[in-house]
Design an enzyme around this catalytic site. Structure first.
Site, PDB file in Angstrom:
ATOM      1  N   SER A 136       0.726  -1.100  -0.003  1.00  0.00           N
ATOM      2  CA  SER A 136      -0.070  -0.095  -0.067  1.00  0.00           C
ATOM      3  C   SER A 136       0.884   1.248  -0.035  1.00  0.00           C
ATOM      4  O   SER A 136       0.746   2.176   1.014  1.00  0.00           O
ATOM      5  CB  SER A 136      -1.098  -0.119   1.217  1.00  0.00           C
ATOM      6  OG  SER A 136       0.097  -0.031   2.184  1.00  0.00           O
ATOM      7  N   CYS A 137       1.806   1.518  -1.001  1.00  0.00           N
ATOM      8  CA  CYS A 137       2.786   2.658  -0.879  1.00  0.00           C
ATOM      9  C   CYS A 137       2.132   3.575  -1.815  1.00  0.00           C
ATOM     10  O   CYS A 137       2.646   4.994  -1.768  1.00  0.00           O
ATOM     11  CB  CYS A 137       3.872   2.149  -1.607  1.00  0.00           C
ATOM     12  SG  CYS A 137       3.732   1.584  -3.266  1.00  0.00           S
ATOM     13  N   GLY A 138       0.768   3.561  -2.350  1.00  0.00           N
ATOM     14  CA  GLY A 138       0.277   4.738  -3.002  1.00  0.00           C
ATOM     15  C   GLY A 138       1.000   5.084  -4.223  1.00  0.00           C
ATOM     16  O   GLY A 138       0.575   6.189  -4.969  1.00  0.00           O
TER      17      GLY A 138
END
Length: 263
Positions: free
Chosen positions: A108-110
């Site tokens: 979930s690093c974006g």
């Protein structure tokens, strides 16, 4: 000990209720200090601390080999802290990595797919075309994964094999990234990582696992579950094969068919 917390639970089957006691997997923090500073804290299953951190450092690009470490270890009084000191010449090569706040093993690093692929490929090279694995050997290793595990309940497993199917190492952890780091790290500290061509996973294949495997020079991944779209995109870009089992019978080859030898 991996399993050391006893928990009383209730089992339900055939309308019958029974009280039993199970040993549950521990999950505790591991602090990694690099060059005297706190680098990150990982939630993991205790065990193989030095190998775990060695594999983590390789996967994250902090090192390319054991020669890049000046020291790697932990105080016996506190196995939840591992200290890493890199050689000065290595430090000069990776200033951006040392300053990086995010890590490869964070789904979930974006970051959008294209940006992520471009960023990851900067630290990766196309895998050698000569590295190929027998389909039969890969299937056998996939079927035998559980035989190499010490803990089956609640743990992910990552096992490394030679291209002929010879067992090399296994890592187990509540986190699939940690399991792979442990398995890779064991061979890295033993100077045997160049023997590994095949990775077998008990989890789905995410882009982080492809990245870590590529950093370790692994050309083929077999898994009980399929890959994500981003994992396939990254694997295709570096010439890696991704294979998983079909629900009923047989295998699914998502990319890298030329890596697989028919027997």
């Amino acid at each position: 000990m991996i399993q050391d917390k006893h928990c009383k639970i209730i089992t339900l089957s055939d309308r019958r209720k029974e009280d039993i006691t199970l040993e549950l997997i521990r999950e505790v923090p591991l602090s990694i200090r690099v060059q005297g500073k706190s680098h990150t804290v990982i939630m993991r299953t205790p065990g193989d601390e030095v190998a775990h951190v060695a594999g983590f450092c390789l996967g994250e690009g902090l090192v390319d080999s054991m020669d890049d470490f000046s020291t790697l270890g932990y105080c016996e009084q506190d196995i939840n802290v591992v200290t890493v000191t890199l050689k000065p010449e290595r430090v000069h090569l990776i200033p951006d990595i040392l300053k990086r706040k995010g890590f490869i093993s964070q789904t979930s690093c974006g970051i959008c797919g294209k940006e992520l692929i471009d960023d990851l490929k900067q630290n990766l090279t196309t895998l050698p075309e000569t590295s190929k694995v027998s389909m039969e050997a890969g299937l056998h290793c996939l079927d035998s994964l559980s035989a190499h595990q010490m803990v089956l309940y609640s743990c992910h497993a990552a096992a490394l094999f030679t291209k002929e199917g010879g067992f090399l190492s296994v890592g187990e952890d509540v986190g699939r990234h940690n399991a792979l780091d442990k398995s890779v790290g064991k061979l890295l500290v033993q100077d045997r990582l160049d023997m590994a061509d095949l990775l077998v996973l008990s989890s789905r294949i995410s882009y982080e696992l492809v990245q870590k495997a590529a950093r370790a020079g692994i050309s083929v991944i077999f898994s009980v579950s399929g890959p994500t779209a981003l994992a396939v995109e990254l694997a295709e870009s570096i010439g890696m094969a991704l294979v998983s089992r079909k629900k009923n019978k047989g295998l699914l080859v998502f990319c890298g068919e030329d890596r697989l030898l028919s027997d």
